[in-house]
Scaffold this motif. Structure first.
Motif, short mmCIF file in Angstrom:
data_model
loop_
_atom_site.label_atom_id
_atom_site.label_comp_id
_atom_site.label_asym_id
_atom_site.label_seq_id
_atom_site.Cartn_x
_atom_site.Cartn_y
_atom_site.Cartn_z
N THR A 176 0.86 -1.19 0.00
CA THR A 176 0.00 0.00 0.00
C THR A 176 0.89 1.23 0.00
OG1 THR A 176 -1.70 -1.18 1.25
CG2 THR A 176 -1.83 1.22 1.22
N LYS A 177 0.64 2.13 -0.91
CA LYS A 177 1.49 3.32 -1.03
C LYS A 177 0.90 4.47 -0.21
CE LYS A 177 3.87 1.07 -4.19
NZ LYS A 177 3.12 -0.19 -4.21
N PHE A 178 1.80 5.18 0.49
CA PHE A 178 1.39 6.33 1.31
C PHE A 178 2.16 7.58 0.88
CE2 PHE A 178 0.90 2.61 4.18
CZ PHE A 178 -0.46 2.70 4.40
N THR A 179 1.52 8.72 1.05
CA THR A 179 2.19 10.00 0.81
C THR A 179 3.03 10.38 2.03
OG1 THR A 179 0.42 11.35 1.78
CG2 THR A 179 0.20 10.74 -0.55
N GLU A 180 3.76 11.46 1.90
CA GLU A 180 4.53 11.98 3.04
C GLU A 180 3.61 12.39 4.19
OE1 GLU A 180 7.73 12.08 3.40
OE2 GLU A 180 8.45 11.59 1.38
N PHE A 230 0.63 4.09 -6.37
CA PHE A 230 0.05 2.75 -6.29
C PHE A 230 -0.31 2.24 -7.69
CE2 PHE A 230 -3.81 0.09 -5.90
CZ PHE A 230 -3.32 -0.93 -5.09
N LYS A 231 -0.90 3.08 -8.50
CA LYS A 231 -1.30 2.66 -9.85
C LYS A 231 -0.10 2.50 -10.78
CE LYS A 231 -5.92 4.62 -9.37
NZ LYS A 231 -6.86 5.71 -9.74
N VAL A 232 0.97 3.26 -10.54
CA VAL A 232 2.20 3.03 -11.31
C VAL A 232 2.70 1.61 -11.08
CG1 VAL A 232 4.66 3.63 -11.44
CG2 VAL A 232 2.93 5.45 -11.39
N ASN A 233 2.65 1.17 -9.83
CA ASN A 233 3.10 -0.18 -9.51
C ASN A 233 2.16 -1.23 -10.09
OD1 ASN A 233 3.33 -2.71 -7.63
ND2 ASN A 233 5.20 -1.52 -7.29
N ILE A 234 0.86 -1.01 -9.96
CA ILE A 234 -0.11 -1.97 -10.50
C ILE A 234 0.07 -2.11 -12.01
CG2 ILE A 234 -2.56 -2.47 -10.88
CD1 ILE A 234 -1.69 -2.93 -8.02
N GLN A 235 0.32 -1.00 -12.69
CA GLN A 235 0.54 -1.07 -14.14
C GLN A 235 1.78 -1.88 -14.47
OE1 GLN A 235 -1.66 0.27 -16.60
NE2 GLN A 235 -0.42 -1.23 -17.71
N ALA A 236 2.83 -1.73 -13.67
CA ALA A 236 4.04 -2.51 -13.88
C ALA A 236 3.77 -4.01 -13.71
CB ALA A 236 5.14 -2.06 -12.92
N LEU A 246 -4.84 -7.46 -2.46
CA LEU A 246 -4.77 -6.22 -1.69
C LEU A 246 -4.84 -6.50 -0.19
CD1 LEU A 246 -7.45 -4.21 -3.71
CD2 LEU A 246 -4.97 -4.04 -3.98
N GLY A 247 -4.23 -5.62 0.59
CA GLY A 247 -4.44 -5.60 2.03
C GLY A 247 -3.93 -6.81 2.78
N GLY A 248 -2.84 -7.41 2.30
CA GLY A 248 -2.22 -8.48 3.05
C GLY A 248 -1.22 -7.93 4.05
N THR A 249 -0.39 -8.81 4.60
CA THR A 249 0.65 -8.37 5.52
C THR A 249 1.52 -7.32 4.86
OG1 THR A 249 0.69 -10.59 6.48
CG2 THR A 249 2.54 -9.15 7.00
N LEU A 250 1.93 -7.60 3.63
CA LEU A 250 2.77 -6.66 2.89
C LEU A 250 2.04 -5.37 2.57
CD1 LEU A 250 5.58 -6.36 1.72
CD2 LEU A 250 4.83 -7.64 -0.30
N GLY A 251 0.72 -5.44 2.51
CA GLY A 251 -0.09 -4.25 2.26
C GLY A 251 -0.40 -3.45 3.51
N GLU A 252 0.25 -3.81 4.63
CA GLU A 252 0.07 -3.10 5.91
C GLU A 252 -1.39 -3.07 6.35
OE1 GLU A 252 2.90 0.41 6.44
OE2 GLU A 252 3.18 0.01 4.29
N ALA A 253 -2.06 -4.21 6.18
CA ALA A 253 -3.50 -4.30 6.44
C ALA A 253 -3.89 -3.84 7.83
CB ALA A 253 -3.98 -5.73 6.21
N SER A 254 -3.07 -4.19 8.82
CA SER A 254 -3.44 -3.89 10.20
C SER A 254 -3.47 -2.40 10.50
CB SER A 254 -2.48 -4.59 11.18
OG SER A 254 -1.16 -4.12 11.00
N THR A 255 -2.88 -1.60 9.62
CA THR A 255 -2.85 -0.15 9.84
C THR A 255 -3.87 0.60 9.00
OG1 THR A 255 -1.22 0.39 8.12
CG2 THR A 255 -0.35 -0.38 10.22
N THR A 292 13.75 0.23 -8.09
CA THR A 292 13.31 -0.14 -9.45
C THR A 292 12.33 0.88 -10.03
OG1 THR A 292 11.58 -1.59 -8.53
CG2 THR A 292 13.70 -2.60 -9.09
N GLY A 293 12.09 1.96 -9.29
CA GLY A 293 11.31 3.07 -9.83
C GLY A 293 9.81 2.89 -9.84
N ILE A 294 9.29 1.98 -9.01
CA ILE A 294 7.83 1.76 -9.02
C ILE A 294 7.25 1.79 -7.60
CG2 ILE A 294 7.70 0.56 -11.22
CD1 ILE A 294 7.79 -2.10 -9.76
N GLY A 295 7.83 2.64 -6.74
CA GLY A 295 7.29 2.74 -5.39
C GLY A 295 7.98 3.83 -4.59
#
Length: 305
Positions: A14-18, A27-33, A44-53, A263-266
């Motif tokens: 899950t991508k977050f802003t500053e 997020f959509k740049v990565n999905i397109q890749a 979406l929303g797994g452990t890697l997606g920081e679901a708990s937050t 790699t330029g996608i996140g």
């Protein structure tokens, strides 16, 4: 509604802003890749997606935005990891309303349910929705194992439980599942470091982590082994392994987000209580990524093999 449980399905970050808001643009740049590389689904929303937050509203936004962006090219799944059966059923209903094509289900959070309670939990959710379901079996991290006997009961009672994200770390479990259930229970390996071995032993697909930063390499390994070009898949996997090991670490989110930056996608932004890596830990991860990029292999044409 059906899902073809095979291929590479990224457990996307899950991508977050500053300012700690959803960064849908990145997020959509990565999905397109991921789509360009040839993935077969989005989780979406797994452990890697920081679901708990994530808030309920943010999960719904991610689901709706991804479904709209993907436009049916691949199925979109949302993870359900809740503390109560009631809330999990509520999440399944919202996922269906928001256009998700499937669910990934974790056992109850926090409370260490016994076998009977875990089966009852999964049954209640499955019977509340028409969406196809993949059970996430990860006793190493979540302390509850879904045994073959438990799956036997679940598959008999719930036709829409169709797949397992197999993360026991025991490759022989793939053969046990195949021997017991045949194609009734599809297997997606969930551990990056043994993914190729698991696929060779009969796993149908790969819910992947480092794919978030290296989508083409991940898809190439899957497609090559599927086509019987095992030697080529092994060569790429040998290069990939130090990077894949970033996934089996408590700070997998920070590790993989650093790789996405490279790699330029996140971006590196994580949500507290997670913090960006620092000090020697950060230097080590950056060195692994730098070495990987320096020796990045030239991939064969892996699509349409």
């Amino acid at each position: 509604m059906s899902i073809k449980w095979e291929g590479v399905m990224p457990a996307v970050t899950t991508k977050f802003t500053e300012n700690d808001e959803l960064d849908l643009k990145t997020f959509k740049v990565n999905i397109q890749a991921q789509l360009d590389a040839g993935v077969h689904g989005i989780v979406l929303g797994g452990t890697l997606g920081e679901a708990s937050t994530l808030t309920d509203s943010e999960k719904r936004t991610l689901t709706r935005e991804t479904v709209a962006f993907v436009k049916g090219k691949v199925p979109v799944l949302i993870n359900i990891a809740e503390q109560s059966t009631k809330e999990a059923i509520h999440c399944a209903k919202k996922a269906e309303e928001d256009g998700a094509q499937g669910l990934m289900l974790l056992p109850p959070m926090r409370y260490k349910a016994c076998d009977n309670e875990t089966v009852a939990y999964f049954k209640a959710i499955a019977n509340s929705t028409s969406l196809p379901i993949m059970i996430y079996n990860n006793p190493v991290d979540y302390k509850i194992e879904v045994t073959l006997d438990m799956f036997d009961e679940l598959l008999e009672a719930c036709p829409n439980i169709e797949a397992v994200k197999e993360s026991t770390r025991d490759i022989t479990n793939i053969t046990r599942i195949k021997n017991r259930f045949g194609d009734r229970l599809k297997i997606l390996t969930g551990v990056d470091t043994i993914a190729l071995e698991s696929l060779i032993m009969g796993a149908d697909g790969w819910v992947a982590g480092l794919v978030c930063a290296f989508p083409k390499e991940t898809c190439a390994i899957y497609e090559l082994q599927k086509a019987g070009r095992i030697k080529e898949a092994i060569e790429i996997n040998r290069w990939f392994l130090p990077l894949l090991e970033l996934d089996i670490n408590p700070k997998l989110v920070q590790n993989i987000k650093l790789a996405e930056v490279a790699t330029g996608i996140g971006t590196e932004n994580v949500r507290a209580p997670r913090l960006p890596l620092h000090g020697e830990e950060r230097k080590h991860v950056l060195k692994v990524i730098e070495d990987g990029l320096k020796n990045r292999p030239t991939l064969p044409e892996y699509k349409n093999l």
